[in-house]
Motif scaffolding. Structure first.
Motif, PDB file in Angstrom:
ATOM      1  N   UNK A 185       0.817  -1.220   0.000  1.00 29.79           N
ATOM      2  CA  UNK A 185       0.000   0.000   0.000  1.00 29.79           C
ATOM      3  C   UNK A 185       0.846   1.262   0.000  1.00 29.79           C
ATOM      4  N   UNK A 186       1.947   1.226  -0.756  1.00 29.59           N
ATOM      5  CA  UNK A 186       2.821   2.382  -0.869  1.00 29.59           C
ATOM      6  C   UNK A 186       2.910   2.782  -2.341  1.00 29.59           C
ATOM      7  N   UNK A 187       2.253   3.854  -2.698  1.00 25.78           N
ATOM      8  CA  UNK A 187       2.287   4.282  -4.101  1.00 25.78           C
ATOM      9  C   UNK A 187       2.311   5.796  -4.259  1.00 25.78           C
ATOM     10  N   UNK A 188       2.154   6.524  -3.150  1.00 33.18           N
ATOM     11  CA  UNK A 188       2.141   7.978  -3.205  1.00 33.18           C
ATOM     12  C   UNK A 188       3.540   8.510  -2.911  1.00 33.18           C
ATOM     13  N   UNK A 189       4.324   8.704  -3.966  1.00 34.51           N
ATOM     14  CA  UNK A 189       5.690   9.177  -3.801  1.00 34.51           C
ATOM     15  C   UNK A 189       5.806  10.647  -4.205  1.00 34.51           C
ATOM     16  N   UNK A 190       6.816  11.312  -3.660  1.00 38.56           N
ATOM     17  CA  UNK A 190       6.974  12.747  -3.877  1.00 38.56           C
ATOM     18  C   UNK A 190       8.021  13.033  -4.950  1.00 38.56           C
ATOM     19  N   UNK A 191       7.756  14.071  -5.715  1.00 40.83           N
ATOM     20  CA  UNK A 191       8.702  14.498  -6.739  1.00 40.83           C
ATOM     21  C   UNK A 191       9.918  15.144  -6.076  1.00 40.83           C
ATOM     22  N   UNK A 192      11.025  15.152  -6.802  1.00 39.57           N
ATOM     23  CA  UNK A 192      12.219  15.792  -6.269  1.00 39.57           C
ATOM     24  C   UNK A 192      13.485  15.147  -6.771  1.00 39.57           C
ATOM     25  N   UNK A 193      14.616  15.657  -6.303  1.00 33.82           N
ATOM     26  CA  UNK A 193      15.926  15.107  -6.654  1.00 33.82           C
ATOM     27  C   UNK A 193      16.395  14.209  -5.525  1.00 33.82           C
ATOM     28  N   UNK A 194      16.886  13.035  -5.876  1.00 33.43           N
ATOM     29  CA  UNK A 194      17.308  12.076  -4.883  1.00 33.43           C
ATOM     30  C   UNK A 194      18.709  11.562  -5.209  1.00 33.43           C
ATOM     31  N   UNK A 195      19.443  11.271  -4.166  1.00 31.75           N
ATOM     32  CA  UNK A 195      20.721  10.585  -4.319  1.00 31.75           C
ATOM     33  C   UNK A 195      20.590   9.230  -3.668  1.00 31.75           C
ATOM     34  N   UNK A 196      20.489   8.182  -4.462  1.00 31.97           N
ATOM     35  CA  UNK A 196      20.237   6.838  -3.946  1.00 31.97           C
ATOM     36  C   UNK A 196      21.425   5.937  -4.236  1.00 31.97           C
ATOM     37  N   UNK A 197      21.449   4.778  -3.585  1.00 32.48           N
ATOM     38  CA  UNK A 197      22.537   3.827  -3.813  1.00 32.48           C
ATOM     39  C   UNK A 197      21.980   2.443  -4.117  1.00 32.48           C
ATOM     40  N   UNK A 198      22.821   1.622  -4.725  1.00 34.53           N
ATOM     41  CA  UNK A 198      22.449   0.250  -5.033  1.00 34.53           C
ATOM     42  C   UNK A 198      22.393  -0.613  -3.770  1.00 34.53           C
ATOM     43  N   UNK A 199      22.865  -0.059  -2.661  1.00 35.41           N
ATOM     44  CA  UNK A 199      22.865  -0.810  -1.401  1.00 35.41           C
ATOM     45  C   UNK A 199      21.546  -0.688  -0.649  1.00 35.41           C
ATOM     46  N   UNK A 200      20.638   0.180  -1.136  1.00 35.80           N
ATOM     47  CA  UNK A 200      19.379   0.406  -0.425  1.00 35.80           C
ATOM     48  C   UNK A 200      18.405  -0.748  -0.650  1.00 35.80           C
ATOM     49  N   UNK A 201      17.691  -1.122   0.414  1.00 32.99           N
ATOM     50  CA  UNK A 201      16.645  -2.133   0.308  1.00 32.99           C
ATOM     51  C   UNK A 201      15.398  -1.511  -0.321  1.00 32.99           C
TER      52      UNK A 201
END
Length: 373
Positions: A102-118
């Motif tokens: 039940x998670x589908x409402x995400x926010x716009x923006x700039x993100x710095x993510x990694x391949x290590x994130x679950x």
């Protein structure tokens, strides 16, 4: 647009939404069904693909990947961006995982993510709109370390004294609090009187980013337990269906981790241990002896094998009381999906190659051939 038209549009959107929910439920059902069929019929390729797609792409990665989520982006397009950037393995599975939770409402923006994130960490970041902050530092905890060794890594990288770390992870107050906070991974089994350290094997090997200069020991430990919980979540259904516990899984996997070399076939070693367990034959694995002795040796002596200790798998049958080290994902996967063999013995030659045998005579021949001294 008149009121009637507006109502018609809203009505059509509601119908489309319901249809989408039904489709998602069907897809989730199909995925679950595929997993069950794959596990029953031995469909390793399908099972592994889905399991791996639910895991971080690279738990050790420290590379920061910047992405842009435009205003109005839906879950489908966001999933595609994450896949294109290599942050997730499969956009469809991420999409259905998010929908299922039940998670589908995400926010716009700039993100710095990694391949290590679950997947859960990615969802939380996108849901809260938290823009990436460059970590003050990272700490890498390799596979196969004991609590004592992890304490040394923490002291060297963070500055928390080794004794302070060990006192914290072994205190009754900490164990009680963590069992309440992480009931799915920390059970009463860690309180067994034969278990040397309750949290041994429960601090997941990974590269951890920290966003403050001096995190507390509690922050460090809970961060690592969060990683353990996230990485074990895909296996909960398997454990429940097979009447096994997380403690059993991590204990078994820790043996494989300590037996492993760069060239080791963990799935085949797992099959050897399974075959021995079936006939109540002692596992006879040297790392458990070293753990019982509490010291590292290049070579285990025959006199060492006789030590009276619950962890000594030469003296006792079955698994030891608890993990002897922290196990990585490959060792955990090997426990879940071992090879099918008749082997009861194995040994590594001086170059790290393993040689397996069905009988003791074959094992002796391998020893004479590959480890003559």
């Amino acid at each position: 647009m008149d009121k009637g038209s507006k109502k018609d549009v809203m009505f059509e959107k509601m119908i489309e939404k319901k249809k989408e929910v039904k489709i998602v439920r069907r897809i989730v059902f199909v995925i679950v069904l595929i997993i069950l069929i794959a596990s029953l019929l031995g469909g390793r390729a399908i099972y592994k693909y889905i399991s791996e797609s639910l895991q971080p792409v690279d738990p050790k990665s420290e590379e920061i990947i910047e992405i842009e989520i435009p205003i109005g982006s839906g879950l489908t397009s966001i999933s595609k961006v994450l896949e294109d950037k290599g942050i997730i393995k499969d956009a469809r599975i991420f999409k259905y995982y998010a929908k299922f939770n039940n998670q589908s409402q995400f926010q716009a923006g700039s993100y710095g993510l990694t391949k290590a994130m679950t997947l859960d960490e990615l969802i939380e970041s996108l849901k809260t709109g938290k823009v990436y902050r460059t970590p003050v530092f990272t700490m890498t905890v390799p596979e196969g370390l004991t609590l004592d060794q992890i304490a040394k890594v923490v002291e060297k990288r963070i500055g928390i004294k080794e004794k302070e770390f060990l006192d914290y992870v072994n205190s009754e107050q900490t164990i009680e609090a963590m069992m309440i906070k992480y009931p799915k991974i920390l059970s009463e089994e860690i309180l067994n009187e034969d278990v040397k350290y309750p949290l041994e094997g429960y601090l997941f090997p990974a590269t951890y980013p920290f966003f403050e200069e001096k995190p507390t020991v509690e922050t460090v430990v809970t961060t690592m337990l969060d990683a353990t919980s996230s990485n074990l979540t895909p296996y909960f259904s398997y454990l429940e269906n097979n009447n096994k516990s997380v403690h059993w899984l991590l204990t078994f996997a820790s043996l494989l981790e300590r037996e492993a070399t760069a060239k080791t076939d963990r799935e085949t070693i797992a099959s050897v241990f399974y075959n021995r367990l079936k006939i109540d034959m002692a596992l006879q694995t040297d790392p458990t002896v070293l753990y019982a002795l509490g010291e590292h040796k290049d070579r285990v002596l025959f006199s060492d094998l006789e030590i009276e200790d619950p962890y000594n798998t030469y003296v006792n049958t079955g698994l030891p009381p608890g993990p002897i080290a922290n196990a990585g994902r490959s060792s955990i996967e090997a426990v879940i999906d071992p090879s099918t063999t008749d082997y009861l013995y194995f040994l590594a030659d001086y170059e790290g190659n393993n040689h397996f045998a069905k009988t003791y005579d074959e094992h002796l021949n391998n020893r004479n051939k590959y480890r003559p001294n």
